[in-house]
Scaffold this active site. Structure first.
Site: not given
Lengths: 260, 260
Positions: B105, B121, B150, B210
């Site tokens: 990440h 990202y 993700h 999240e």
């Protein structure tokens, strides 16, 4: 394109040579090919320095659109300003004046951690769309016509990430913003095509594939080339013939007003 | 993380302070929180300089995994080598030795053309997965455990782009390569979750969301926070209870061998 090579002058010579060649091909097969140009972009050079080539191609050579590289230095320095920035405004002004659409498509990856077609392109096209759709570009240029290639990179898949960001940042709903641009369908499987069409709407998708592009190979599961996507598109049974005609022709005819 | 700030020494002090704080929280609520650490990465600094912090966190503090930033300079110079490169091998060696997984990440975007959560990202996690899966990393480290966050960025949506690239470049089938890693499900709508699960397989997906992350906002269409995805996941009716248990718990328990 290769805008990262050489200098602004090399980029201009190379661009003119390429565009002249495209014009010859289009003149030879006018019923098959409608020409779209590249522009003599170069790292760090502002649009007012290179947008004149669009005038030449459209007015003198009969081009119907152009490509815009969102990142001329290939992922290295100098980074190119965000497409939300007024740095790009001379280009948007010229596109609106001539009433031609642009496709946003990057050229070369100079970052060894980014595979050209599968990481860098997808990332650049996602970024360009994110920047334009969260900016005031369409408030300032309501007639601007922009095409995001390759199914919008990651955007339809990460749809609620964008919807949520627009809510969080007080922007217009992302599902409305997404309908300010057009999305090409050069993605190579049925489920992804369906996701794209459902999310951005039938009126905002343009059929597209490549010859020969990133996936010029035979799919061992089907025996067909990955880029041979007409049969896949045809198999989407919830689209009417009218819907399919929009995606393969109607939307493009509306968008490319200079098509014969 | 913020690895682009300061210097290698600042990164070390900041990382140790953060990890010590995480250790305190995990010790206070051991039935709710299992600690995962950051590492004192810094632009241009090789893994052999910072991988010792993983030893400290796992052996002394009881951490069960770590995060790895694939691009410490936030999209600027110095670019970080590809995750396919043996530059990263001291990290992979340490992860295998300790039998802990890492999540890839990124941290900060220093490129003004790249929105942090929605472009940078997504682009970085796509790139990292592309590099690892086309490399010999898993031939050299068959027991390495890597998590791509993700939903894999753009990958499940651009699936045949990756399958085609692997065929074209003579690599193992991409659908096999994709099962060498784990994919977290922090994407925020049902269709995208379904696409991820179908493409990489039930055994390779980890439930994730999240609090509070990129989409900390209320969805006006549902009245629920975008990050509240348990009801969405629960609504996927073609998954059995056994499948759902794998995604919410079973796969993670297999992967994080140091969980209590």
């Amino acid at each position: 394109m290769g805008h990262h090579f050489g200098s602004p002058l090399v980029s201009r010579y190379w661009t003119e040579a390429c565009n002249d060649l495209i014009a010859r091909v289009a003149k030879r097969w006018p019923d098959k090919i409608s020409p779209v140009c590249q522009l003599p972009q170069s790292p760090g050079v502002r649009p007012e320095e290179w947008v004149d080539e669009l005038d030449r191609c459209v007015k003198d050579l009969g081009f119907v659109g152009c490509n815009v590289n969102p990142d001329m230095a290939g992922g290295r320095e100098p980074v190119t300003p965000s497409m939300a920035s007024d740095w790009w405004y001379p280009l948007w002004e010229k596109l609106v004046e001539l009433d031609v659409p642009c496709t946003i498509h990057a050229s070369a990856s100079l970052n060894p951690a980014m595979h050209l077609t599968n990481s860098y392109y997808i990332g650049q096209h996602t970024s360009a769309a994110v920047e334009i759709l969260r900016s005031r570009v369409f408030a300032d240029f309501p007639k601007l016509k922009v095409i995001i290639p390759h199914g919008g990179g990651a955007i339809p898949y990460q749809w609620n990430r964008h919807r949520g960001m627009h809510v969080k940042e007080g922007l217009e709903p992302f599902e409305d913003a997404a309908r300010r641009v057009y999305w090409d369908m050069a993605i190579y499987d049925r489920e992804s095509m369906e996701l794209l069409i459902k999310r951005v709407g039938i009126d905002h998708v343009l059929f597209a594939t490549e010859m020969f592009g990133a996936v010029n190979a035979v799919d061992p599961q089907t025996g067909r080339n990955f880029e041979d996507i007409v049969p896949i598109f045809r198999s989407i049974d919830w689209l009417s013939e009218t819907d399919k005609q929009k995606i393969t022709e109607g939307n493009a005819r509306q968008l490319f007003s200079r098509l014969p």
